[in-house]
Design a protein around this motif. Structure first.
Motif, PDB file in Angstrom:
ATOM      1  N   UNK A 150       0.972  -1.159   0.005  1.00  0.00           N
ATOM      2  CA  UNK A 150      -0.202   0.075  -0.120  1.00  0.00           C
ATOM      3  C   UNK A 150       0.802   1.143   0.043  1.00  0.00           C
ATOM      4  N   UNK A 151       0.404   2.074  -1.038  1.00  0.00           N
ATOM      5  CA  UNK A 151       1.134   3.374  -0.811  1.00  0.00           C
ATOM      6  C   UNK A 151       0.233   4.364  -0.942  1.00  0.00           C
ATOM      7  N   UNK A 152       0.444   5.932  -0.689  1.00  0.00           N
ATOM      8  CA  UNK A 152      -0.544   6.721  -0.987  1.00  0.00           C
ATOM      9  C   UNK A 152      -0.434   7.658  -1.994  1.00  0.00           C
ATOM     10  N   UNK A 153      -1.310   8.470  -2.166  1.00  0.00           N
ATOM     11  CA  UNK A 153      -1.169   9.407  -3.490  1.00  0.00           C
ATOM     12  C   UNK A 153      -0.127  10.276  -3.396  1.00  0.00           C
ATOM     13  N   UNK A 154      -0.003  11.007  -2.204  1.00  0.00           N
ATOM     14  CA  UNK A 154       1.054  11.799  -1.786  1.00  0.00           C
ATOM     15  C   UNK A 154       2.648  11.269  -2.147  1.00  0.00           C
ATOM     16  N   UNK A 155       2.577   9.902  -2.025  1.00  0.00           N
ATOM     17  CA  UNK A 155       4.006   9.354  -2.512  1.00  0.00           C
ATOM     18  C   UNK A 155       4.344   9.041  -3.696  1.00  0.00           C
ATOM     19  N   UNK A 156       3.056   9.000  -4.603  1.00  0.00           N
ATOM     20  CA  UNK A 156       3.292   9.083  -6.049  1.00  0.00           C
ATOM     21  C   UNK A 156       3.434  10.289  -6.484  1.00  0.00           C
ATOM     22  N   UNK A 157       2.773  11.460  -5.820  1.00  0.00           N
ATOM     23  CA  UNK A 157       2.928  12.557  -6.609  1.00  0.00           C
ATOM     24  C   UNK A 157       4.045  13.451  -6.230  1.00  0.00           C
ATOM     25  N   UNK A 158       5.065  12.804  -5.696  1.00  0.00           N
ATOM     26  CA  UNK A 158       6.373  13.118  -5.453  1.00  0.00           C
ATOM     27  C   UNK A 158       7.134  13.226  -6.837  1.00  0.00           C
ATOM     28  N   UNK A 159       6.835  12.355  -7.725  1.00  0.00           N
ATOM     29  CA  UNK A 159       7.203  12.129  -8.886  1.00  0.00           C
ATOM     30  C   UNK A 159       8.982  11.770  -8.877  1.00  0.00           C
ATOM     31  N   UNK A 160       9.049  10.775  -7.989  1.00  0.00           N
ATOM     32  CA  UNK A 160      10.542  10.307  -7.767  1.00  0.00           C
ATOM     33  C   UNK A 160      10.751   9.031  -8.681  1.00  0.00           C
ATOM     34  N   UNK A 175       3.468  -8.806  -7.624  1.00  0.00           N
ATOM     35  CA  UNK A 175       2.886  -8.225  -6.265  1.00  0.00           C
ATOM     36  C   UNK A 175       1.736  -7.153  -6.708  1.00  0.00           C
ATOM     37  N   UNK A 176       0.716  -7.155  -6.073  1.00  0.00           N
ATOM     38  CA  UNK A 176      -0.256  -5.977  -6.468  1.00  0.00           C
ATOM     39  C   UNK A 176      -0.047  -4.573  -5.442  1.00  0.00           C
ATOM     40  N   UNK A 177      -0.599  -3.668  -6.040  1.00  0.00           N
ATOM     41  CA  UNK A 177      -0.231  -2.321  -5.385  1.00  0.00           C
ATOM     42  C   UNK A 177      -1.589  -1.754  -5.362  1.00  0.00           C
ATOM     43  N   UNK A 178      -1.671  -1.107  -4.139  1.00  0.00           N
ATOM     44  CA  UNK A 178      -2.962  -0.468  -3.737  1.00  0.00           C
ATOM     45  C   UNK A 178      -2.818   1.057  -3.226  1.00  0.00           C
ATOM     46  N   UNK A 179      -3.786   1.799  -3.668  1.00  0.00           N
ATOM     47  CA  UNK A 179      -3.503   3.412  -3.264  1.00  0.00           C
ATOM     48  C   UNK A 179      -4.400   3.427  -1.889  1.00  0.00           C
ATOM     49  N   UNK A 180      -3.544   3.569  -0.918  1.00  0.00           N
ATOM     50  CA  UNK A 180      -4.294   3.846   0.433  1.00  0.00           C
ATOM     51  C   UNK A 180      -4.757   5.061   0.635  1.00  0.00           C
ATOM     52  N   UNK A 181      -5.919   5.418   1.477  1.00  0.00           N
ATOM     53  CA  UNK A 181      -6.415   6.618   1.669  1.00  0.00           C
ATOM     54  C   UNK A 181      -6.914   7.241   0.524  1.00  0.00           C
ATOM     55  N   UNK A 182      -7.355   6.706  -0.480  1.00  0.00           N
ATOM     56  CA  UNK A 182      -7.530   7.467  -1.806  1.00  0.00           C
ATOM     57  C   UNK A 182      -8.769   8.388  -1.701  1.00  0.00           C
ATOM     58  N   UNK A 183      -8.507   9.588  -2.200  1.00  0.00           N
ATOM     59  CA  UNK A 183      -9.436  10.620  -2.149  1.00  0.00           C
ATOM     60  C   UNK A 183      -9.048  11.802  -1.153  1.00  0.00           C
ATOM     61  N   UNK A 184      -8.279  11.205  -0.242  1.00  0.00           N
ATOM     62  CA  UNK A 184      -7.892  12.311   1.020  1.00  0.00           C
ATOM     63  C   UNK A 184      -6.521  13.251   0.549  1.00  0.00           C
ATOM     64  N   UNK A 185      -5.798  12.709  -0.352  1.00  0.00           N
ATOM     65  CA  UNK A 185      -4.567  13.591  -0.707  1.00  0.00           C
ATOM     66  C   UNK A 185      -4.629  14.420  -1.786  1.00  0.00           C
ATOM     67  N   UNK A 186      -3.565  15.033  -2.013  1.00  0.00           N
ATOM     68  CA  UNK A 186      -3.583  15.767  -3.459  1.00  0.00           C
ATOM     69  C   UNK A 186      -3.119  14.949  -4.291  1.00  0.00           C
ATOM     70  N   UNK A 187      -3.891  14.904  -5.372  1.00  0.00           N
ATOM     71  CA  UNK A 187      -3.362  13.646  -6.452  1.00  0.00           C
ATOM     72  C   UNK A 187      -4.033  14.152  -7.701  1.00  0.00           C
ATOM     73  N   UNK A 188      -3.336  13.598  -8.808  1.00  0.00           N
ATOM     74  CA  UNK A 188      -3.847  13.869 -10.340  1.00  0.00           C
ATOM     75  C   UNK A 188      -4.412  12.465 -10.616  1.00  0.00           C
ATOM     76  N   UNK A 189      -5.585  12.495 -11.471  1.00  0.00           N
ATOM     77  CA  UNK A 189      -6.251  11.150 -11.745  1.00  0.00           C
ATOM     78  C   UNK A 189      -5.459  10.315 -13.071  1.00  0.00           C
TER      79      UNK A 189
END
Ligand code: C2E
Ligand code: MG
Ligand code: MG
Ligand code: MG
Length: 274
Positions: A150-160, A175-189
């Protein structure tokens, strides 16, 4: 004593409490020795498929019980572990223990199809995450498709770059990947279709006051529809009541997690529940 108040309460240190500098330093030092002193343990929360109410997985949730501080919420100590550079070793420990536990349940004839492990930003951006995951799977003989990270939106939005590379390498491992706390962070769809994401976990803030005719209901409906049209599975977190579960089922939400179906609990309690 913190223990007397039950497993799921944290007496002394809630996320909302502010701690003084001296106390904070004291906690940092206590945390440094927590693994070695066996103060860390993991609780497992059931994940349930709504269509048939069958157990489809568990989420590993880290717990810290310190003789002096009592039970400290991960919302408090995880950020500290991140700041003082401890989260990579703690995260590696959770990953290993979680997979060991899955294998132990298998050996006991209790099959938990999947285990979900939360990652911190420092882990997803680490150059040795993929090797670490590979090694744990080899060691425990756990099939990669039974592990979800599980990763959060904010981790992905750092564009690292390293994080993106890791996501693809993990996907290639199966392995499967889930976005945790979806909808609560800053994100781009946009990243939803670009990145190898498998599941959206709707933040429990939207579930709390869920009703057919309020904004939260509209948002949840929209997230489920978004998942459906992008071919993503959707899990709702923090489901506490039957009406919430009924609403989610009617909307086509695949899976749920929450107190209605089970609190985070010890490995033994999970095996012996009901
Ligand atoms: P999370 O990953 O979003 O985990 C879900 C949180 O919601 C857990 O809090 C869980 O106990 C709580 N929860 C589940 N169902 C319900 C419900 O029906 N009602 C309510 N009110 N709450 C519910 P917990 O265990 O305190 O963990 C808090 C956060 O700490 C986690 O949020 C996660 O971000 C972080 N965390 C926990 N374990 C780890 C870990 O091993 N590594 C990392 N990096 N973070 C972790
Ligand atoms: Mg989580
Ligand atoms: Mg969450
Ligand atoms: Mg969270």
């Amino acid at each position: 004593q913190a223990k007397e108040h039950g497993r799921n309460t944290y007496c002394f240190f809630e996320a909302t409490m502010t701690t003084g500098a001296a106390e904070r330093l004291h906690m940092e030092n206590a945390l440094r020795g927590a693994i070695a002193r066996n103060e860390l343990f993991i609780h497992y929360q059931p994940q349930i498929k709504l269509a048939n109410e069958v157990l489809v997985g568990v989420e590993a949730l880290l717990r810290w019980n310190n003789p002096e501080f009592g039970q400290i919420s991960p919302a408090v100590f995880i950020p500290i572990a991140e700041e003082i550079g401890l989260i990579r070793s703690i995260g590696a420990w959770v990953l290993e223990q979680g997979c060991i536990q899955l294998a132990a349940w298998d050996a006991a004839g209790f099959i938990v199809p999947r285990i979900a492990i939360n990652l911190s930003v420092q882990q997803i951006e680490s150059t040795d995450l993929v090797e670490q995951v590979k090694a744990v799977l080899q060691q425990t003989k756990i099939a990669p498709d039974r592990l979800e990270l599980e990763v959060t939106e904010s981790m992905l939005m750092r564009h690292v770059e390293q994080a993106i590379e890791n996501l693809y390498a993990l996907r290639d491992l199966g392995i499967t990947l889930a976005i945790d706390d979806f909808g609560s962070g800053y994100s781009s769809l946009r990243y939803l279709k670009q990145l190898p994401i498998h599941r959206l976990k709707i933040d429990r803030a939207f579930i709390e006051h869920l009703s057919e005719n309020n904004n939260d209901g509209a948002i949840v409906r929209a997230i489920i529809a978004l998942g459906q049209s992008l071919g993503l599975y959707v899990l709702a977190e923090g489901v506490e009541t039957q009406p919430q579960a009924d609403f989610l089922r009617a909307q086509g939400c695949h899976e749920v997690q929450g107190y209605l179906f089970g609190r985070p609990m010890s490995a033994n309690d999970l095996m012996n529940r009901r």
